[in-house]
Scaffold this motif. Structure first.
Motif, PDB file in Angstrom:
ATOM      1  N   ASN A  12       0.813  -1.211   0.000  1.00  0.00           N
ATOM      2  CA  ASN A  12       0.000   0.000   0.000  1.00  0.00           C
ATOM      3  C   ASN A  12       0.849   1.264   0.000  1.00  0.00           C
ATOM      4  O   ASN A  12       0.482   2.264   0.606  1.00  0.00           O
ATOM      5  CB  ASN A  12      -0.940  -0.009   1.205  1.00  0.00           C
ATOM      6  CG  ASN A  12      -2.057  -1.001   1.009  1.00  0.00           C
ATOM      7  OD1 ASN A  12      -2.567  -1.148  -0.089  1.00  0.00           O
ATOM      8  ND2 ASN A  12      -2.416  -1.710   2.058  1.00  0.00           N
ATOM      9  N   THR A  13       1.980   1.213  -0.663  1.00  0.00           N
ATOM     10  CA  THR A  13       2.834   2.392  -0.797  1.00  0.00           C
ATOM     11  C   THR A  13       2.746   2.861  -2.238  1.00  0.00           C
ATOM     12  O   THR A  13       2.870   2.070  -3.169  1.00  0.00           O
ATOM     13  CB  THR A  13       4.283   2.066  -0.388  1.00  0.00           C
ATOM     14  OG1 THR A  13       4.277   1.635   0.978  1.00  0.00           O
ATOM     15  CG2 THR A  13       5.181   3.282  -0.515  1.00  0.00           C
ATOM     16  N   TRP A  14       2.513   4.147  -2.396  1.00  0.00           N
ATOM     17  CA  TRP A  14       2.226   4.725  -3.704  1.00  0.00           C
ATOM     18  C   TRP A  14       3.043   5.986  -3.951  1.00  0.00           C
ATOM     19  O   TRP A  14       3.240   6.796  -3.048  1.00  0.00           O
ATOM     20  CB  TRP A  14       0.749   5.121  -3.781  1.00  0.00           C
ATOM     21  CG  TRP A  14      -0.197   4.007  -3.546  1.00  0.00           C
ATOM     22  CD1 TRP A  14      -0.581   3.486  -2.345  1.00  0.00           C
ATOM     23  CD2 TRP A  14      -0.893   3.270  -4.538  1.00  0.00           C
ATOM     24  NE1 TRP A  14      -1.471   2.472  -2.540  1.00  0.00           N
ATOM     25  CE2 TRP A  14      -1.684   2.318  -3.873  1.00  0.00           C
ATOM     26  CE3 TRP A  14      -0.925   3.324  -5.940  1.00  0.00           C
ATOM     27  CZ2 TRP A  14      -2.498   1.428  -4.548  1.00  0.00           C
ATOM     28  CZ3 TRP A  14      -1.746   2.440  -6.599  1.00  0.00           C
ATOM     29  CH2 TRP A  14      -2.514   1.505  -5.914  1.00  0.00           C
ATOM     30  N   HIS A  15       3.459   6.178  -5.192  1.00  0.00           N
ATOM     31  CA  HIS A  15       3.979   7.466  -5.656  1.00  0.00           C
ATOM     32  C   HIS A  15       2.785   8.201  -6.245  1.00  0.00           C
ATOM     33  O   HIS A  15       1.969   7.610  -6.950  1.00  0.00           O
ATOM     34  CB  HIS A  15       5.048   7.263  -6.734  1.00  0.00           C
ATOM     35  CG  HIS A  15       5.481   8.546  -7.368  1.00  0.00           C
ATOM     36  ND1 HIS A  15       4.870   9.052  -8.488  1.00  0.00           N
ATOM     37  CD2 HIS A  15       6.422   9.435  -7.016  1.00  0.00           C
ATOM     38  CE1 HIS A  15       5.448  10.190  -8.817  1.00  0.00           C
ATOM     39  NE2 HIS A  15       6.385  10.445  -7.919  1.00  0.00           N
ATOM     40  N   ASP A 110      -7.225  14.899 -12.617  1.00  0.00           N
ATOM     41  CA  ASP A 110      -6.555  13.602 -12.484  1.00  0.00           C
ATOM     42  C   ASP A 110      -5.609  13.595 -11.282  1.00  0.00           C
ATOM     43  O   ASP A 110      -5.126  14.626 -10.830  1.00  0.00           O
ATOM     44  CB  ASP A 110      -5.810  13.227 -13.754  1.00  0.00           C
ATOM     45  CG  ASP A 110      -4.717  14.205 -14.124  1.00  0.00           C
ATOM     46  OD1 ASP A 110      -4.815  15.388 -13.744  1.00  0.00           O
ATOM     47  OD2 ASP A 110      -3.749  13.806 -14.791  1.00  0.00           O
ATOM     48  N   PHE A 111      -5.387  12.397 -10.753  1.00  0.00           N
ATOM     49  CA  PHE A 111      -4.499  12.193  -9.611  1.00  0.00           C
ATOM     50  C   PHE A 111      -3.658  10.953  -9.909  1.00  0.00           C
ATOM     51  O   PHE A 111      -3.994   9.841  -9.508  1.00  0.00           O
ATOM     52  CB  PHE A 111      -5.320  12.018  -8.330  1.00  0.00           C
ATOM     53  CG  PHE A 111      -4.490  11.790  -7.099  1.00  0.00           C
ATOM     54  CD1 PHE A 111      -3.650  12.774  -6.619  1.00  0.00           C
ATOM     55  CD2 PHE A 111      -4.546  10.588  -6.416  1.00  0.00           C
ATOM     56  CE1 PHE A 111      -2.885  12.573  -5.476  1.00  0.00           C
ATOM     57  CE2 PHE A 111      -3.786  10.376  -5.270  1.00  0.00           C
ATOM     58  CZ  PHE A 111      -2.954  11.370  -4.803  1.00  0.00           C
ATOM     59  N   PRO A 112      -2.560  11.130 -10.662  1.00  0.00           N
ATOM     60  CA  PRO A 112      -1.749   9.965 -11.038  1.00  0.00           C
ATOM     61  C   PRO A 112      -1.104   9.303  -9.824  1.00  0.00           C
ATOM     62  O   PRO A 112      -0.530   9.968  -8.973  1.00  0.00           O
ATOM     63  CB  PRO A 112      -0.675  10.539 -11.959  1.00  0.00           C
ATOM     64  CG  PRO A 112      -1.049  11.954 -12.231  1.00  0.00           C
ATOM     65  CD  PRO A 112      -2.052  12.367 -11.217  1.00  0.00           C
ATOM     66  N   GLN A 113      -1.250   7.989  -9.758  1.00  0.00           N
ATOM     67  CA  GLN A 113      -0.653   7.194  -8.682  1.00  0.00           C
ATOM     68  C   GLN A 113       0.047   5.988  -9.290  1.00  0.00           C
ATOM     69  O   GLN A 113      -0.392   5.467 -10.306  1.00  0.00           O
ATOM     70  CB  GLN A 113      -1.719   6.647  -7.744  1.00  0.00           C
ATOM     71  CG  GLN A 113      -2.565   7.670  -7.056  1.00  0.00           C
ATOM     72  CD  GLN A 113      -3.577   6.986  -6.170  1.00  0.00           C
ATOM     73  OE1 GLN A 113      -3.261   6.624  -5.053  1.00  0.00           O
ATOM     74  NE2 GLN A 113      -4.778   6.793  -6.670  1.00  0.00           N
ATOM     75  N   GLN A 114       1.089   5.566  -8.644  1.00  0.00           N
ATOM     76  CA  GLN A 114       1.812   4.375  -9.096  1.00  0.00           C
ATOM     77  C   GLN A 114       2.194   3.572  -7.859  1.00  0.00           C
ATOM     78  O   GLN A 114       2.815   4.103  -6.933  1.00  0.00           O
ATOM     79  CB  GLN A 114       3.066   4.784  -9.868  1.00  0.00           C
ATOM     80  CG  GLN A 114       3.937   3.639 -10.277  1.00  0.00           C
ATOM     81  CD  GLN A 114       5.222   4.134 -10.930  1.00  0.00           C
ATOM     82  OE1 GLN A 114       5.404   5.309 -11.225  1.00  0.00           O
ATOM     83  NE2 GLN A 114       6.137   3.214 -11.143  1.00  0.00           N
ATOM     84  N   ARG A 115       1.832   2.303  -7.841  1.00  0.00           N
ATOM     85  CA  ARG A 115       2.138   1.451  -6.693  1.00  0.00           C
ATOM     86  C   ARG A 115       3.639   1.169  -6.633  1.00  0.00           C
ATOM     87  O   ARG A 115       4.273   0.889  -7.640  1.00  0.00           O
ATOM     88  CB  ARG A 115       1.380   0.137  -6.800  1.00  0.00           C
ATOM     89  CG  ARG A 115       1.465  -0.701  -5.529  1.00  0.00           C
ATOM     90  CD  ARG A 115       0.713  -2.010  -5.649  1.00  0.00           C
ATOM     91  NE  ARG A 115      -0.704  -1.857  -5.831  1.00  0.00           N
ATOM     92  CZ  ARG A 115      -1.595  -1.821  -4.841  1.00  0.00           C
ATOM     93  NH1 ARG A 115      -1.190  -1.906  -3.594  1.00  0.00           N
ATOM     94  NH2 ARG A 115      -2.875  -1.702  -5.090  1.00  0.00           N
ATOM     95  N   GLN A 120      13.737  -1.290  -3.613  1.00  0.00           N
ATOM     96  CA  GLN A 120      14.498  -0.538  -4.612  1.00  0.00           C
ATOM     97  C   GLN A 120      13.602   0.494  -5.295  1.00  0.00           C
ATOM     98  O   GLN A 120      13.991   1.645  -5.480  1.00  0.00           O
ATOM     99  CB  GLN A 120      15.101  -1.486  -5.646  1.00  0.00           C
ATOM    100  CG  GLN A 120      15.910  -0.754  -6.697  1.00  0.00           C
ATOM    101  CD  GLN A 120      16.519  -1.704  -7.734  1.00  0.00           C
ATOM    102  OE1 GLN A 120      16.391  -2.917  -7.631  1.00  0.00           O
ATOM    103  NE2 GLN A 120      17.168  -1.135  -8.722  1.00  0.00           N
ATOM    104  N   ASP A 121      12.393   0.090  -5.659  1.00  0.00           N
ATOM    105  CA  ASP A 121      11.442   1.013  -6.265  1.00  0.00           C
ATOM    106  C   ASP A 121      11.119   2.155  -5.304  1.00  0.00           C
ATOM    107  O   ASP A 121      11.051   3.323  -5.712  1.00  0.00           O
ATOM    108  CB  ASP A 121      10.171   0.252  -6.662  1.00  0.00           C
ATOM    109  CG  ASP A 121       9.189   1.082  -7.471  1.00  0.00           C
ATOM    110  OD1 ASP A 121       9.621   2.039  -8.160  1.00  0.00           O
ATOM    111  OD2 ASP A 121       7.987   0.758  -7.437  1.00  0.00           O
ATOM    112  N   LEU A 122      10.949   1.837  -4.026  1.00  0.00           N
ATOM    113  CA  LEU A 122      10.670   2.872  -3.031  1.00  0.00           C
ATOM    114  C   LEU A 122      11.790   3.905  -2.999  1.00  0.00           C
ATOM    115  O   LEU A 122      11.536   5.114  -3.055  1.00  0.00           O
ATOM    116  CB  LEU A 122      10.492   2.239  -1.645  1.00  0.00           C
ATOM    117  CG  LEU A 122      10.293   3.225  -0.490  1.00  0.00           C
ATOM    118  CD1 LEU A 122       9.014   4.030  -0.667  1.00  0.00           C
ATOM    119  CD2 LEU A 122      10.294   2.481   0.842  1.00  0.00           C
ATOM    120  N   GLN A 123      13.026   3.455  -2.930  1.00  0.00           N
ATOM    121  CA  GLN A 123      14.160   4.379  -2.891  1.00  0.00           C
ATOM    122  C   GLN A 123      14.257   5.205  -4.168  1.00  0.00           C
ATOM    123  O   GLN A 123      14.547   6.400  -4.127  1.00  0.00           O
ATOM    124  CB  GLN A 123      15.458   3.629  -2.609  1.00  0.00           C
ATOM    125  CG  GLN A 123      15.516   3.012  -1.218  1.00  0.00           C
ATOM    126  CD  GLN A 123      15.139   4.006  -0.124  1.00  0.00           C
ATOM    127  OE1 GLN A 123      15.654   5.120  -0.055  1.00  0.00           O
ATOM    128  NE2 GLN A 123      14.221   3.606   0.743  1.00  0.00           N
TER     129      GLN A 123
END
Length: 160
Positions: A12-15, A110-115, A120-123
């Motif tokens: 449940n972490t999103w950019h 719009d509210f772009p989100q990316q899981r 590594q992706d988080l960093q």
């Protein structure tokens, strides 16, 4: 019978990104305290952890973690918008908000989100968030931008 999956720390972490309708606006940095308060109020009613954020003059980018089983980032964002819009001095026109409570005249729809998929992706996404002021030509180094959570990560107290 399906067995429940164990909670994955990045599940449940999103950019996310959000943009004002007017790309020339400086509203977000001019009212950074109001925006900070809006995030704080939203977090009290619908918890989330703000991993990273950068506030640019007319847009913001962040990484947040929502509670397990709750992926309603868009609902949280609508709440941040609503609080921010209501607390802005003299803006937005109250008549517009009363006519259509879902419409936010200051913001793009719009509210772009990316899981986020792994550590590594988080960093990478946190680095991307913190590097945004450099990409937009506001500063030469990410730590030079006042409205960034990079200061929290570096031990400073003046972050966004």
């Amino acid at each position: 019978m399906d067995t429940p999956r164990p909670y994955a720390p990045f599940e449940n972490t999103w950019h996310f990104s959000a943009y004002l309708r007017d790309p020339r606006s400086r509203l977000l940095v001019e009212h950074a305290e109001v925006l900070r308060r809006a995030f704080r109020i939203a977090r009290q009613t619908r918890p989330f952890i703000l991993q990273a954020i950068v506030v640019l003059p007319s847009e913001l980018h962040g990484v947040w973690t929502l509670p397990p089983g709750d992926d309603d980032g868009e609902g949280r964002w609508r709440q941040v918008q609503a609080v921010f819009d209501r607390q802005l001095p003299g803006q937005p026109p109250r008549a517009l908000l009363r006519r259509d409570r879902c419409a936010r005249p200051l913001w793009q729809a719009d509210f772009p989100q990316q899981r986020i998929v792994d550590a590594q992706d988080l960093q990478q996404q946190i680095a991307r968030v913190h590097h945004s002021p450099v990409l937009h030509g506001h500063v030469r180094e990410p730590a030079q931008w006042r409205y960034s959570s990079i200061h929290r990560r570096q031990g400073g107290r003046n972050g966004a």
